[in-house]
Design a protein around this motif. Structure first.
Motif, PDB file in Angstrom:
ATOM      1  N   THR A 161     -26.718  -3.201 -45.462  1.00 18.12           N
ATOM      2  CA  THR A 161     -25.592  -4.123 -45.607  1.00 18.12           C
ATOM      3  C   THR A 161     -24.961  -3.998 -46.991  1.00 18.12           C
ATOM      4  N   THR A 214     -22.605 -11.851 -55.087  1.00 17.31           N
ATOM      5  CA  THR A 214     -22.953 -12.113 -53.680  1.00 17.31           C
ATOM      6  C   THR A 214     -24.299 -11.477 -53.337  1.00 17.31           C
ATOM      7  N   VAL A 216     -29.814 -14.853 -47.038  1.00 16.00           N
ATOM      8  CA  VAL A 216     -29.330 -14.413 -45.725  1.00 16.00           C
ATOM      9  C   VAL A 216     -30.399 -13.610 -44.991  1.00 16.00           C
ATOM     10  N   ARG A 228     -33.617 -13.728 -45.594  1.00 17.77           N
ATOM     11  CA  ARG A 228     -34.913 -14.435 -45.651  1.00 17.77           C
ATOM     12  C   ARG A 228     -35.910 -13.713 -46.557  1.00 17.77           C
ATOM     13  N   ALA A 259     -26.792 -14.381 -52.639  1.00 21.76           N
ATOM     14  CA  ALA A 259     -26.781 -14.700 -51.206  1.00 21.76           C
ATOM     15  C   ALA A 259     -27.678 -13.806 -50.363  1.00 21.76           C
TER      16      ALA A 259
END
Length: 456
Positions: free
Chosen positions: A394, A444, A452, A454, A448
């Protein structure tokens, strides 16, 4: 004159002055004097009935080539170039007093960085294999706050800017240490890579004295980044030679100095060198700031040829890119290097000069990098559709999309400039504004992604 013509004239003078400021042979008082002369000539010409744009062009032509002006000032003040190599400049008395404090303040900040990396050892967090996770996450928090403090002091920033800097570093510290990341978590590597970028832009806020909203000041920070990297690498090479000689000489008398070198000299020296390199750029920029543009001129054609050859090989062999982790890192680093070459070439260019051969080489480089980035994205999305999302994949998709957007619009602006349909200043403005996208993505990933995914 109308408001519109006034604004257009001020924009032309601003572009002229931006180029003047890049002529390191000229000091600021010289540039101020020349700008006063230019404005006086324009006022005389407009008073005689000429339009502002006509007055500007005639006034600049009458003043002569900026290169000739720079050389003339260099001839008249040739002693400056030598003195700047070994002596500080001679500013006004208040500035001179502050300049004399630069070295001790820098040494204090560098010492704080060197001490900071050893403080965790007092609490049992040593630089051993079991604790590499902690140091990987916190390395930028040891090195960059002292550097930001040095610039905050040097630029005499206000309380608001200091508060913003403190908040950014505090958020970075929490993100690096508060999340319960397992030793094998992918988020460790992602945070270790992206947190320095996020905090480096925080250093940029200190470097520009809180004037981050000004495109010209952001471009100054881009120039500084390139020069800082050169100095830091040179300091690293010199430090490596010093450590090698130290280890060899002590070994000659039967003393093993490697433990002291690798546990004290190397980490403390590396942290201190971050601030020392920044001070060197500040102290010697009038003479040595042309190093990075020269390297850009050398490597832009070489990278353009290399990337073009790679694309020809892809077409010839009909082979796609096999995206493994190591290969992905190589391609991302390649794209970052291309972007760095583009940024520094832009920062060193005369905005008013017409397009030339080097601009076309840069366009070829950007287009080649754009095609390769698109190929990498296709390969990554194929892996995701087959194996699903992960933090690494990602992050790779996001970073390549950000680079793709920048390269695509840069190629479009470059093409318009080469064809004579757009000013080069648009490309510079685009690059300085796009710094916000890099910062937003870095934060980010740091803040984050662990939540996101975990903490995977």
């Amino acid at each position: 004159m109308t408001v519109g013509s006034d604004n257009e004239l001020e924009g032309q003078i601003a572009e002229w002055r931006a180029y003047m400021d890049r002529r390191r042979e000229l000091h600021r008082p010289d540039a101020d004097e020349l700008e006063d002369h230019l404005r006086g000539r324009i006022a005389d010409l407009t008073g005689a009935g000429l339009r502002p744009d006509e007055a500007f062009l005639i006034a600049v032509k009458r003043m002569g080539s900026l290169d000739e002006l720079s050389r003339e000032f260099a001839r008249e003040h040739s002693e400056r170039l030598w003195k700047q190599l070994v002596l500080p400049a001679e500013p006004d008395p208040p500035a001179a007093a502050r300049s004399r404090r630069d070295l001790p303040v820098m040494l204090l900040c560098a010492a704080l960085a060197a001490v900071a990396i050893k403080v965790p050892g007092l609490f049992g967090v040593d630089m051993e294999e079991d604790d590499t996770r902690f140091y990987a996450l916190n390395l930028s928090l040891f090195a960059l706050p002292p550097m930001a403090a040095y610039f905050a002091w040097k630029r005499q920033v206000g309380v608001r800017v200091v508060a913003v800097l403190a908040a950014l570093f505090a958020v970075g510290g929490v993100a690096a240490n508060a999340y319960p990341l397992a030793q094998e978590s992918q988020s460790i590597a992602l945070t270790a890579i992206h947190l320095p970028l996020a905090l480096w832009l925080a250093v940029g806020v200190a470097y520009v004295g809180g004037e981050w909203g000004e495109s010209r000041r952001r471009m100054d920070f881009i120039r500084f980044t390139g020069e800082w990297l050169i100095y830091f690498v040179l300091l690293g090479l010199g430090g490596g030679v010093l450590m090698a000689f130290t280890a060899g000489t002590f070994e000659a008398i039967g003393v093993d100095a490697q433990v002291a070198i690798f546990q004290w000299v190397l980490p403390c020296g590396a942290m201190a060198a971050v601030t020392v390199a920044a001070w060197l750029v500040e102290a010697k920029q009038s003479v040595i700031e042309n190093m990075a543009p020269v390297l850009t001129r050398v490597f832009t054609p070489l990278f353009a040829v290399a990337l073009s050859a790679f694309l020809v090989a892809v077409v010839w062999t009909n082979n796609g890119i096999d995206i493994e982790r190591d290969v992905l890192i190589i391609f991302d680093l390649l794209l970052v290097v291309v972007l760095g070459l583009l940024l520094y070439a832009i920062s060193a260019r005369d905005l008013a000069a017409p397009p030339g051969l080097f601009d076309r080489l840069q366009l070829a480089l950007v287009v080649s990098a754009l095609v390769i980035d698109a190929m990498v994205l296709v390969a990554i999305t194929g892996r995701i559709s087959e194996w699903g999302f992960s933090p690494n994949k990602t992050a790779a998709v996001g970073e390549n999309l950000i680079l793709l957007t920048n390269l695509a619009w840069s190629a479009w602006l470059f093409l318009a400039f080469v064809r004579g349909r757009a000013a080069f200043a648009r490309l510079e403005l685009w690059q300085t504004r796009y710094l916000a996208a890099y910062g937003a993505w870095a934060w980010t990933v740091v803040l984050a992604f662990p939540l996101v995914f975990r903490f995977a």
